[in-house]
Design an enzyme around this catalytic site. Structure first.
Site, PDB file in Angstrom:
ATOM      1  N   GLU A 179     -27.665  32.259  12.933  1.00  0.00           N
ATOM      2  CA  GLU A 179     -28.906  32.498  12.207  1.00  0.00           C
ATOM      3  C   GLU A 179     -29.598  33.762  12.720  1.00  0.00           C
ATOM      4  OE1 GLU A 179     -33.174  30.090  11.685  1.00  0.00           O
ATOM      5  OE2 GLU A 179     -31.596  29.310  12.961  1.00  0.00           O
ATOM      6  N   ILE A 181     -32.822  35.585  13.661  1.00  0.00           N
ATOM      7  CA  ILE A 181     -34.184  35.219  14.048  1.00  0.00           C
ATOM      8  C   ILE A 181     -35.063  36.457  13.967  1.00  0.00           C
ATOM      9  CG2 ILE A 181     -35.626  34.299  15.909  1.00  0.00           C
ATOM     10  CD1 ILE A 181     -33.626  32.249  14.978  1.00  0.00           C
ATOM     11  N   ASP A 182     -36.173  36.329  13.276  1.00  0.00           N
ATOM     12  CA  ASP A 182     -37.088  37.457  13.138  1.00  0.00           C
ATOM     13  C   ASP A 182     -38.151  37.353  14.237  1.00  0.00           C
ATOM     14  OD1 ASP A 182     -38.471  39.622  12.268  1.00  0.00           O
ATOM     15  OD2 ASP A 182     -39.399  38.599  10.544  1.00  0.00           O
ATOM     16  N   ALA A 183     -37.817  37.888  15.384  1.00  0.00           N
ATOM     17  CA  ALA A 183     -38.730  37.780  16.526  1.00  0.00           C
ATOM     18  C   ALA A 183     -38.376  38.846  17.554  1.00  0.00           C
ATOM     19  CB  ALA A 183     -38.611  36.394  17.144  1.00  0.00           C
ATOM     20  N   LYS A 184     -39.257  38.999  18.544  1.00  0.00           N
ATOM     21  CA  LYS A 184     -39.034  40.023  19.572  1.00  0.00           C
ATOM     22  C   LYS A 184     -38.763  39.372  20.914  1.00  0.00           C
ATOM     23  CE  LYS A 184     -41.968  43.723  17.847  1.00  0.00           C
ATOM     24  NZ  LYS A 184     -43.396  44.030  17.738  1.00  0.00           N
ATOM     25  N   GLU A 185     -38.053  40.121  21.774  1.00  0.00           N
ATOM     26  CA  GLU A 185     -37.824  39.618  23.123  1.00  0.00           C
ATOM     27  C   GLU A 185     -39.164  39.411  23.837  1.00  0.00           C
ATOM     28  OE1 GLU A 185     -36.239  42.275  21.896  1.00  0.00           O
ATOM     29  OE2 GLU A 185     -34.093  42.175  22.335  1.00  0.00           O
ATOM     30  N   ASP A 217     -28.351  32.421  32.194  1.00  0.00           N
ATOM     31  CA  ASP A 217     -28.810  33.819  32.200  1.00  0.00           C
ATOM     32  C   ASP A 217     -30.191  33.911  31.554  1.00  0.00           C
ATOM     33  OD1 ASP A 217     -28.814  36.578  32.551  1.00  0.00           O
ATOM     34  OD2 ASP A 217     -27.674  36.970  30.734  1.00  0.00           O
TER      35      ASP A 217
HETATM   36  N1  LIG Z   1     -29.752  35.360  16.448  1.00  0.00           N
HETATM   37  C1  LIG Z   1     -30.374  36.511  16.656  1.00  0.00           C
HETATM   38  N2  LIG Z   1     -31.383  36.897  15.833  1.00  0.00           N
HETATM   39  C2  LIG Z   1     -32.006  38.064  16.030  1.00  0.00           C
HETATM   40  N3  LIG Z   1     -31.718  38.937  17.027  1.00  0.00           N
HETATM   41  C3  LIG Z   1     -30.735  38.618  17.864  1.00  0.00           C
HETATM   42  C4  LIG Z   1     -30.013  37.396  17.731  1.00  0.00           C
HETATM   43  N4  LIG Z   1     -29.090  37.340  18.704  1.00  0.00           N
HETATM   44  C5  LIG Z   1     -29.227  38.481  19.418  1.00  0.00           C
HETATM   45  N5  LIG Z   1     -30.219  39.261  18.926  1.00  0.00           N
HETATM   46  C6  LIG Z   1     -30.653  40.573  19.432  1.00  0.00           C
HETATM   47  O1  LIG Z   1     -29.587  41.215  20.115  1.00  0.00           O
HETATM   48  C7  LIG Z   1     -29.883  41.383  21.504  1.00  0.00           C
HETATM   49  C8  LIG Z   1     -28.656  41.090  22.356  1.00  0.00           C
HETATM   50  O2  LIG Z   1     -28.210  39.762  22.136  1.00  0.00           O
HETATM   51  P1  LIG Z   1     -27.826  38.796  23.303  1.00  0.00           P
HETATM   52  O3  LIG Z   1     -27.340  37.528  22.704  1.00  0.00           O
HETATM   53  O4  LIG Z   1     -28.959  38.676  24.270  1.00  0.00           O
HETATM   54  O5  LIG Z   1     -26.575  39.536  23.978  1.00  0.00           O
HETATM   55  P2  LIG Z   1     -26.425  40.389  25.327  1.00  0.00           P
HETATM   56  O6  LIG Z   1     -25.479  39.583  26.161  1.00  0.00           O
HETATM   57  O7  LIG Z   1     -25.838  41.676  24.920  1.00  0.00           O
HETATM   58  O8  LIG Z   1     -27.767  40.516  25.985  1.00  0.00           O
HETATM   59  C9  LIG Z   1     -31.026  40.408  21.767  1.00  0.00           C
HETATM   60  O9  LIG Z   1     -31.812  40.849  22.840  1.00  0.00           O
HETATM   61  C10 LIG Z   1     -31.764  40.420  20.442  1.00  0.00           C
HETATM   62  O10 LIG Z   1     -32.595  41.550  20.351  1.00  0.00           O
END
Ligand SMILES: Nc1ncnc2c1ncn2[C@@H]1O[C@H](COP(=O)(O)OP(=O)(O)O)[C@@H](O)[C@H]1O
Ligand SMILES: [Mg+2]
Length: 289
Positions: A179, A181-185, A217
């Site tokens: 899915e 997700i429309d959100a920020k870290e 993590d």
């Molecule tokens: N399901 C999702 N919906 C929206 N953004 C996502 C999603 N999964 C990952 N991201 C974006 O991609 C970035 C990297 O994904 P992540 O799963 O944390 O992998 P990594 O191991 O490279 O950190 C996230 O910090 C986020 O900004």
């Protein structure tokens, strides 16, 4: 760029890659003979295809007593994408959303509408070191990428509906479809109610522990926040307590949970001057399994 490369690949190449994928757990470099056997493509053609895929940097060749092929990250990612496309699960590849050391993230259209495709770039040494030591000697690194993707998909499946994580749609090779997700870290957001957010996060981590999952993590980089809620992402290193076979392994899982919670508590301390005793939080969570 991925879509362009994808379109250039011919049917015969996909079959040769099928042959490599099927056998990558048994051969670091899959012999031409084995690829031919499993793909139904004649040996001399397999060799030709392998050489052209190697020129495209999709396959790594190795000549010993025999010629063998293994995927590169790019080759495995395109192949995994193709497995989704063949199933009609992914219908269109969109923009690259990000690329780091550990993954490459794409937006795409899928059976469920807009979604995220995450291509795993790394494999993590298993925390079950002793048991899996044998594995690491002679596996190609791309096998570990597949294992990471599988581990993430399984953790999401186990948690979805009970803990706030993106809905997992599918897994193929080193790719997980989920899915969007429309959100920020979390680290990019200035929270108005940090205390409530931290409490909510701790409750969710407790629920994961109850369900037998340790994230492994957890940090401000792997939690997404918007007006609508909070989501946990990035589970390739997740530990499944059901797979634990010794007290020593359980101890390690507890240590990792402790590290996850301590990271979060420290982030809130540093960012919001919110003082919570990490060891108390850890004990409370541990009690609930
Ligand atoms: N399901 C999702 N919906 C929206 N953004 C996502 C999603 N999964 C990952 N991201 C974006 O991609 C970035 C990297 O994904 P992540 O799963 O944390 O992998 P990594 O191991 O490279 O950190 C996230 O910090 C986020 O900004
Ligand atoms: Mg991350």
């Amino acid at each position: 760029m991925l879509a362009e490369k994808f379109r250039k690949i011919r049917g015969l190449s996909w079959r040769v890659m099928d042959g490599i994928f099927k056998n990558m757990w048994d051969y670091k470099f899959v012999p031409v003979e084995i690829i031919a056997r499993d793909s139904g493509v004649e040996e001399h053609k397999v060799e030709k295809v392998l050489k052209s895929l190697s020129d495209e940097k999709l396959i790594e060749l190795k000549q010993t007593e025999y010629l063998g092929g293994a995927f590169t990250f790019l080759g495995l990612s395109l192949y995994s994408l193709n497995r989704f496309v063949r199933r009609n699960v992914v219908t269109m590849l969109g923009e690259k959303m990000g690329e780091g050391k550990e993954s490459m993230i794409y937006n795409c259209m899928s059976e469920w509408g807009e979604a995220v495709l995450k291509f795993h770039k790394v494999g993590y040494p298993s925390f079950k070191k002793v048991r899996e030591k044998r594995d690491y000697g002679d596996l190609h690194y791309t096998v570990l990428m597949v294992r990471s993707a599988k581990n993430e998909f399984n953790a999401l499946k186990k948690l979805y509906g009970k803990v706030s994580v993106p809905k997992p749609y599918g897994w193929e090779g080193n790719a997980v479809l989920m899915e969007l997700i429309d959100a920020k870290e979390l680290y990019k957001v200035k929270l108005e109610n940090p205390k409530d957010v931290l409490n909510y996060i701790i409750e969710e981590v407790r629920e994961m522990w109850r369900l037998g999952i340790v994230h492994g993590d957890l940090s401000q980089f792997n939690i997404l926040v918007s007006q609508d809620g909070i989501w946990f992402i990035d589970f390739p290193q997740a530990i499944n307590l059901n797979e634990i076979e010794s007290d020593e392994e359980l101890k390690m899982a507890e240590e990792i949970l402790k590290r996850d919670l301590t990271n979060l508590v420290n982030y809130f301390k540093k960012t919001y001057r919110l003082y919570v005793d990490a060891s108390v939080v850890v004990d409370e969570v541990l009690k609930s399994h």
